[in-house]
Design a protein around this motif. Sequence first.
Motif, PDB file in Angstrom:
ATOM      1  N   THR A 143     -79.511  26.614  55.505  1.00  0.00           N
ATOM      2  CA  THR A 143     -79.525  25.342  55.204  1.00  0.00           C
ATOM      3  C   THR A 143     -80.896  25.234  54.240  1.00  0.00           C
ATOM      4  OG1 THR A 143     -80.922  25.267  57.314  1.00  0.00           O
ATOM      5  CG2 THR A 143     -78.792  24.328  57.484  1.00  0.00           C
ATOM      6  N   TYR A 144     -80.365  24.650  53.109  1.00  0.00           N
ATOM      7  CA  TYR A 144     -81.542  24.495  51.948  1.00  0.00           C
ATOM      8  C   TYR A 144     -81.400  23.240  51.258  1.00  0.00           C
ATOM      9  CZ  TYR A 144     -81.387  29.643  52.524  1.00  0.00           C
ATOM     10  OH  TYR A 144     -81.368  30.859  53.138  1.00  0.00           O
ATOM     11  N   ARG A 145     -82.408  22.628  51.367  1.00  0.00           N
ATOM     12  CA  ARG A 145     -82.510  21.429  50.380  1.00  0.00           C
ATOM     13  C   ARG A 145     -82.459  21.426  48.921  1.00  0.00           C
ATOM     14  NH1 ARG A 145     -87.537  17.327  52.167  1.00  0.00           N
ATOM     15  NH2 ARG A 145     -87.180  17.415  54.412  1.00  0.00           N
ATOM     16  N   TRP A 146     -81.697  20.434  48.219  1.00  0.00           N
ATOM     17  CA  TRP A 146     -81.625  20.585  46.915  1.00  0.00           C
ATOM     18  C   TRP A 146     -83.023  20.098  46.300  1.00  0.00           C
ATOM     19  CZ3 TRP A 146     -76.662  18.911  44.118  1.00  0.00           C
ATOM     20  CH2 TRP A 146     -75.353  19.847  44.754  1.00  0.00           C
ATOM     21  N   SER A 147     -83.243  20.168  45.112  1.00  0.00           N
ATOM     22  CA  SER A 147     -84.261  19.679  44.114  1.00  0.00           C
ATOM     23  C   SER A 147     -83.924  18.771  43.251  1.00  0.00           C
ATOM     24  CB  SER A 147     -85.163  20.839  43.848  1.00  0.00           C
ATOM     25  OG  SER A 147     -84.604  21.617  42.637  1.00  0.00           O
ATOM     26  N   ASP A 148     -84.916  18.222  42.300  1.00  0.00           N
ATOM     27  CA  ASP A 148     -84.431  17.459  41.181  1.00  0.00           C
ATOM     28  C   ASP A 148     -83.767  18.361  40.306  1.00  0.00           C
ATOM     29  OD1 ASP A 148     -84.564  14.840  41.730  1.00  0.00           O
ATOM     30  OD2 ASP A 148     -86.684  14.703  41.614  1.00  0.00           O
ATOM     31  N   LEU A 149     -84.206  19.547  40.168  1.00  0.00           N
ATOM     32  CA  LEU A 149     -83.625  20.606  39.362  1.00  0.00           C
ATOM     33  C   LEU A 149     -82.080  20.405  39.345  1.00  0.00           C
ATOM     34  CD1 LEU A 149     -84.256  23.019  37.224  1.00  0.00           C
ATOM     35  CD2 LEU A 149     -83.812  24.308  39.113  1.00  0.00           C
ATOM     36  N   ASP A 150     -81.633  20.279  40.716  1.00  0.00           N
ATOM     37  CA  ASP A 150     -80.004  20.008  40.737  1.00  0.00           C
ATOM     38  C   ASP A 150     -79.552  18.785  40.283  1.00  0.00           C
ATOM     39  OD1 ASP A 150     -80.004  22.792  42.321  1.00  0.00           O
ATOM     40  OD2 ASP A 150     -81.033  21.930  43.364  1.00  0.00           O
ATOM     41  N   PHE A 151     -80.405  17.925  40.794  1.00  0.00           N
ATOM     42  CA  PHE A 151     -79.767  16.308  40.599  1.00  0.00           C
ATOM     43  C   PHE A 151     -79.985  16.061  39.034  1.00  0.00           C
ATOM     44  CE2 PHE A 151     -81.050  16.040  45.263  1.00  0.00           C
ATOM     45  CZ  PHE A 151     -79.733  15.812  45.810  1.00  0.00           C
ATOM     46  N   GLU A 152     -80.873  16.661  38.434  1.00  0.00           N
ATOM     47  CA  GLU A 152     -80.945  16.110  37.142  1.00  0.00           C
ATOM     48  C   GLU A 152     -80.131  17.136  35.924  1.00  0.00           C
ATOM     49  OE1 GLU A 152     -85.110  16.347  36.358  1.00  0.00           O
ATOM     50  OE2 GLU A 152     -85.656  14.329  38.025  1.00  0.00           O
ATOM     51  N   ALA A 153     -79.682  18.293  36.406  1.00  0.00           N
ATOM     52  CA  ALA A 153     -79.118  19.023  35.544  1.00  0.00           C
ATOM     53  C   ALA A 153     -77.887  18.365  34.525  1.00  0.00           C
ATOM     54  CB  ALA A 153     -78.651  20.298  36.373  1.00  0.00           C
ATOM     55  N   ASN A 154     -77.029  17.931  35.392  1.00  0.00           N
ATOM     56  CA  ASN A 154     -75.794  17.437  34.553  1.00  0.00           C
ATOM     57  C   ASN A 154     -76.244  16.397  33.444  1.00  0.00           C
ATOM     58  OD1 ASN A 154     -74.181  18.666  36.502  1.00  0.00           O
ATOM     59  ND2 ASN A 154     -73.032  16.796  37.115  1.00  0.00           N
ATOM     60  N   ALA A 155     -77.239  15.567  33.736  1.00  0.00           N
ATOM     61  CA  ALA A 155     -77.754  14.664  32.699  1.00  0.00           C
ATOM     62  C   ALA A 155     -78.589  15.413  31.526  1.00  0.00           C
ATOM     63  CB  ALA A 155     -78.582  13.525  33.261  1.00  0.00           C
TER      64      ALA A 155
END
Length: 573
Positions: free
Chosen positions: A132-144
């Motif tokens: 179980t690992y949290r995502w970070s903004d590195l993940d949420f912002e990558a596509n954009a």
Amino acid sequence: MSNYNYNYNIDAKKNMTYDAIVIGSGMSGSWAAKELCEAGLKTLVLERGRIVKHIEDYPDMQKESWDWELRGGVTPEERKKHYKAVRSNWLGEASKKFWANDEENPYTEIKPFMWLRAHQMGGRSQLWGKQTYRWSDLDFEANAKEGIGVDWPIRYKDIAPWYSHVEKYIGISGQALGLPQLPDSEFLPPMQLNCVEKDVKARIENAFPGRTMTIGRVAHLTQPHNGRGQCMSRNKCSMGCPYSAFFSANSVTLPAANYTGNLTIRPWSIAHSVIYDDKKGKATGVKIIDAESGEMMEYYAKIIFVNASTLSTTRILMNSTSDRFPNGLGNDSGELGHNLMDHTYRVGAMGVFEGHEDSYYKGRRPNGIYIPRYWNINEETKSDKFVRGFGYQGGAYRKGWGRGANVEGFGADFKDNLMKDPGPWEFFITGFAECLPYHENKVSLDKDSLDKWGQPTLAIDCEWKENELALNKQIQEDALEMLDKAGLKDIVGFDNKHEPGFGIHEMGTARMGHDPKTSVLNANNQVHGAPNVYVTDGACMTSNSCVNPSLTYMALSARAANHAISELNKQNL
């Protein structure tokens, strides 16, 4: 009333209308049901398979491999029944009852794809890896930032409180690291690295500044928590845990929902489609097939959560056609079924560690080590070979008597020598890499291939592309280099070149996004054009990070359920 004595709806005609319907009782569906029931909503959970009562339905939980005729292996007849799942090597005598029957539930592989399904109360939460690992903004912002796929409509700050909400309830053990690419959870005490893992950690971190090795973050309790017992390190999780020490829907969230008195579960209910009322502009219920009788029935509610597991959820939405949505519910964009993702897996290296021959470890810890992503996290770590990154899982262990399988010899003396000591230490790491959301990786309804109940099956067309292959190449190169610097001997790299699906992390096919023209769901996981329908399992994912996704599914489910409750109270649904 015991939390495991559920209301079962087996006389449908007497009770067809609820406040909310949740399709699927697994990881995400059970979290939605818990939140909805605790808010006072009468909630019907539709489960495709059988009832599984916690502990009572774990008849093998105390068995050892020698208690079975084939030492835990399955018979040729069972292999035929599970002809897809046997390719994964996860199927065994103890766990076979939790895997779907492939003969009754076929699918078409346009390109090779492993689709492991679990059709029973609790779904795959009985079988998951608990990492179980949290995502970070590195993940949420990558596509954009990279112009790939579409932008996530949420950021880390939007989901962080819901990560905490879930973690505090289910119990996550792990070590806080303060890494921006892997935010810390609300941790219980971590499990311990063994002596070789501690040495390898020190050598890797010394040789490669910026790389970190830690104990895996897992949904196993390391101390009693919310009435559940701590992990006994038996590593018999797939047989069912009598201590409720790991998170499953059956042991944690469904009992909590049941405690409210607002939960009803209808087993053997194959969700056929969501019923959409063109005049009202919203869904009114769910059409099901009784798996035992074949009878078609309808149930009605103000709120509907579709959480049947990624690809099954998308199949239900594709099957939900109306004048308003002739190509599937919420499919104005044409993206329903597209952007299928999984994690690459089973690429890495292993070697022998010399030393600590007088040391061993206690129990069978159901966990290993974790090396968080270190590529493409800032300008200094940017690669010119690929985008995104990967993490490693693995561990150290004594080879045991099983090492004799690869050594020449026979007879009593040969066996006695194998039993004299536990053998040398080995250490291995295997990478999990991110897959990009490609439009051409997709599923579609195959109306020429029907299942046991006469329903169209899925045709899956998915493959790794250049970026995933480049990541896999780097995974093995780095693994070989790190094990060499850590002082291991007889190092061997491996790449099992598996097809997508082996990671059992299928994601996408009904993605979230800002725009109905390019996505299926909005920022609150509502279907565009059908705001009282929510999707919060893996189908909703817009990208797939490189970490295990279940914690994010649970957090999104709790967040969306509370949004639905709020909107219902405002009379917006």
